[in-house]
Write an enzyme that holds these catalytic residues in place. Structure first.
Site, PDB file in Angstrom:
ATOM      1  N   CYS A 112      21.010  47.431  46.325  1.00  9.50           N
ATOM      2  CA  CYS A 112      20.593  46.627  45.332  1.00  9.50           C
ATOM      3  C   CYS A 112      19.317  46.629  45.386  1.00  9.50           C
ATOM      4  CB  CYS A 112      21.504  45.186  45.293  1.00  9.50           C
ATOM      5  SG  CYS A 112      23.170  45.307  45.182  1.00  9.50           S
ATOM      6  N   HIS A 259      17.031  40.132  41.039  1.00 13.58           N
ATOM      7  CA  HIS A 259      18.253  40.941  41.304  1.00 13.58           C
ATOM      8  C   HIS A 259      19.369  39.871  40.904  1.00 13.58           C
ATOM      9  CE1 HIS A 259      21.571  43.056  42.670  1.00 13.58           C
ATOM     10  NE2 HIS A 259      21.987  42.454  43.644  1.00 13.58           N
ATOM     11  N   ASN A 289      27.237  41.984  39.032  1.00 11.38           N
ATOM     12  CA  ASN A 289      26.022  42.783  39.949  1.00 11.38           C
ATOM     13  C   ASN A 289      26.056  44.231  39.618  1.00 11.38           C
ATOM     14  OD1 ASN A 289      24.395  43.810  41.985  1.00 11.38           O
ATOM     15  ND2 ASN A 289      25.354  42.364  43.501  1.00 11.38           N
TER      16      ASN A 289
HETATM   17  N1  COA Z   1      39.212  33.152  43.268  1.00 17.38           N
HETATM   18  C1  COA Z   1      39.539  31.983  43.957  1.00 17.38           C
HETATM   19  N2  COA Z   1      39.241  31.835  44.974  1.00 17.38           N
HETATM   20  C2  COA Z   1      38.572  32.650  45.868  1.00 17.38           C
HETATM   21  C3  COA Z   1      37.961  33.733  45.192  1.00 17.38           C
HETATM   22  C4  COA Z   1      38.198  33.952  43.787  1.00 17.38           C
HETATM   23  N3  COA Z   1      37.659  35.019  43.352  1.00 17.38           N
HETATM   24  N4  COA Z   1      37.319  34.262  46.157  1.00 17.38           N
HETATM   25  C5  COA Z   1      37.421  33.521  47.407  1.00 17.38           C
HETATM   26  N5  COA Z   1      38.244  32.565  47.005  1.00 17.38           N
HETATM   27  C6  COA Z   1      38.640  31.331  47.885  1.00 17.38           C
HETATM   28  C7  COA Z   1      38.481  31.743  49.450  1.00 17.38           C
HETATM   29  O1  COA Z   1      39.874  32.512  49.776  1.00 17.38           O
HETATM   30  C8  COA Z   1      38.370  30.458  49.967  1.00 17.38           C
HETATM   31  O2  COA Z   1      39.604  29.955  50.108  1.00 17.38           O
HETATM   32  P1  COA Z   1      40.041  29.073  51.415  1.00 17.38           P
HETATM   33  O3  COA Z   1      39.053  27.813  51.572  1.00 17.38           O
HETATM   34  O4  COA Z   1      41.546  28.696  50.779  1.00 17.38           O
HETATM   35  O5  COA Z   1      39.900  29.961  52.596  1.00 17.38           O
HETATM   36  C9  COA Z   1      37.419  29.583  49.016  1.00 17.38           C
HETATM   37  O6  COA Z   1      37.569  30.459  47.810  1.00 17.38           O
HETATM   38  C10 COA Z   1      35.987  29.683  49.472  1.00 17.38           C
HETATM   39  O7  COA Z   1      35.631  30.794  49.680  1.00 17.38           O
HETATM   40  P2  COA Z   1      34.230  31.194  50.263  1.00 17.38           P
HETATM   41  O8  COA Z   1      34.008  32.885  50.601  1.00 17.38           O
HETATM   42  O9  COA Z   1      33.744  30.166  51.157  1.00 17.38           O
HETATM   43  O10 COA Z   1      33.468  31.269  48.829  1.00 17.38           O
HETATM   44  P3  COA Z   1      31.827  31.142  48.579  1.00 17.38           P
HETATM   45  O11 COA Z   1      31.530  29.817  47.956  1.00 17.38           O
HETATM   46  O12 COA Z   1      31.035  31.245  49.670  1.00 17.38           O
HETATM   47  O13 COA Z   1      31.818  32.116  47.560  1.00 17.38           O
HETATM   48  C11 COA Z   1      31.134  34.460  46.984  1.00 17.38           C
HETATM   49  C12 COA Z   1      32.150  33.384  47.803  1.00 17.38           C
HETATM   50  C13 COA Z   1      31.272  35.784  47.580  1.00 17.38           C
HETATM   51  C14 COA Z   1      30.856  34.143  45.593  1.00 17.38           C
HETATM   52  C15 COA Z   1      29.539  33.861  47.688  1.00 17.38           C
HETATM   53  O14 COA Z   1      29.959  33.845  49.072  1.00 17.38           O
HETATM   54  C16 COA Z   1      28.660  35.084  47.381  1.00 17.38           C
HETATM   55  O15 COA Z   1      28.267  34.999  46.337  1.00 17.38           O
HETATM   56  N6  COA Z   1      27.882  35.639  48.437  1.00 17.38           N
HETATM   57  C17 COA Z   1      26.726  36.571  48.246  1.00 17.38           C
HETATM   58  C18 COA Z   1      27.477  37.975  47.863  1.00 17.38           C
HETATM   59  C19 COA Z   1      26.712  38.769  47.260  1.00 17.38           C
HETATM   60  O16 COA Z   1      25.710  38.591  46.390  1.00 17.38           O
HETATM   61  N7  COA Z   1      26.627  40.314  47.713  1.00 17.38           N
HETATM   62  C20 COA Z   1      26.005  41.301  46.937  1.00 17.38           C
HETATM   63  C21 COA Z   1      24.578  41.104  47.136  1.00 17.38           C
HETATM   64  S1  COA Z   1      23.568  42.352  46.682  1.00 17.38           S
END
Ligand code: COA
Length: 330
Positions: A112, A259, A289
């Protein structure tokens, strides 16, 4: 003194829209969860069109917009982490498609952060008398590499391409680039060698850190929380470092283009850096993204709103883990 001027931009998005509601038909998720955690409503998926084709269309649009003849392009740089071929470099195919008959071509893969690294590279080539016009194209077809049974990662990404033609400028440009290879296993996609047939080959070892099933090792693997934390810190650090190099403060910048990974990441960085939100361009809602293509897509969407003399800050982060920022005056 390095300097770049953008003389043309272009973009290309595939037709198929994958909305949050569509994801809720294939995964246990919903629009409310996705939008509130990411700011994304929809993204495009390229059902059949390869990356080189999307990238060539974006590149052609940028060259047309620049008004120069393709024969005047001296270098084609393609930023991608999802090429269709190991080789040739995607830039060579774009070079042929665009008719940039006099150009050299090579690819840059820093995921990215690709457009930032490519623009920085372009600015260094432009210091040489032999290079006057450089075409930078960033294109990604991520859908084949995402695991559509993984609701955490697949919802984030979209396909698309965007490009910019840049030339020399006497107004200075500054950059700050960084890589933290210690964290490479926070976000990776392993090359699939499962069809190799050399009788001596055995399965190679997998990166540690993410729980992986053998069957899915060829899909993108992401530690969302680790990437999130890195991203907010990296954006703040990169902006502060590049502004310090330029001898500027955050108030001196007319436009910030971050980004587009997640609106919450952007909002946190904006808050920590105390940036005026109206100076920060965000389009993650409609494209998700698109990795290296995010920043040039913003540039293409802004089009004529990018005026001569504007001071612009680009900031990105991605797999590697890499990050970087550029400040230039158009
Ligand atoms: N829909 C519903 N529930 C979801 C889900 C979805 N699409 N994705 C995850 N969950 C659930 C998980 O299973 C978890 O459930 P649990 O508590 O029962 O285990 C809960 O939501 C929380 O998950 P978590 O991973 O802690 O969520 P988060 O708040 O960290 O959000 C991301 C997840 C991926 C959105 C976030 O971590 C993120 O944006 N990270 C950066 C990723 C990124 O930008 N990557 C590219 C970089 S260039």
């Amino acid at each position: 003194m390095r300097g770049i001027k953008i003389i043309g931009t272009g973009m290309y998005m595939p037709d198929t829209v994958a909305s949050n509601d569509w994801f809720s038909t294939i995964l246990d998720t919903n629009d409310e969860w996705i939008y509130s955690r990411t700011g994304i409503r929809e993204r495009r998926i390229s059902e059949t069109e390869p990356n080189w084709s999307m990238s060539s269309k974006a590149a052609k649009a940028a060259v047309e917009n620049s008004g120069i003849d393709p024969s005047e392009i001296d270098l084609v740089l393609a930023a991608t982490c999802s090429p269709d071929y190991f080789y040739p470099a995607m830039s060579c195919i774009v070079q042929q498609q665009v008719g940039a008959v006099n150009a050299a071509a090579f690819d840059i893969n820093s995921a990215c952060t690709g457009f930032i690294n490519a623009l920085d590279t372009a600015s260094r080539f432009l210091q040489d008398d032999d290079y006057r016009n450089i075409l930078i194209v960033a294109g990604e077809r991520l859908a084949p590499h995402c695991d559509y049974t993984d609701r955490t990662a697949s919802i984030l990404f979209g396909d698309g391409a965007a490009a910019a033609v840049v030339t020399k400028n006497s107004k200075p440009m500054y950059s700050y680039l960084s890589a933290k290879g210690d964290y490479f296993n926070a976000l990776y996609c392993k090359v699939d060698q499962s069809r190799a047939n050399c009788p001596l080959l055995k399965p190679d070892s997998l990166p540690e850190g993410i729980i992986n099933t053998e069957a899915k090792t060829h899909f993108m693997q992401m530690n969302g929380k680790a990437v999130y934390k890195f991203a907010v810190d990296a954006m703040e650090t990169a902006v502060n470092k590049v502004l310090a190099k330029a001898g500027l403060t955050t108030a001196d910048i007319d436009l910030y283009i971050p980004h587009q990974a997640n609106s919450r990441i952007i909002e946190s960085a904006v808050k920590n850096l105390k940036l005026p939100p109206e100076k920060v361009y965000v389009n993650v809602e409609k494209h998700g993204n698109t990795s290296s293509a995010c920043i040039p897509t913003c540039l293409a969407e802004l089009g004529d709103k990018i005026k001569e003399g504007m001071r612009i800050c680009l900031v990105g982060f991605g797999a590697g883990l890499t990050s970087g920022a550029i400040v230039f005056t158009q």
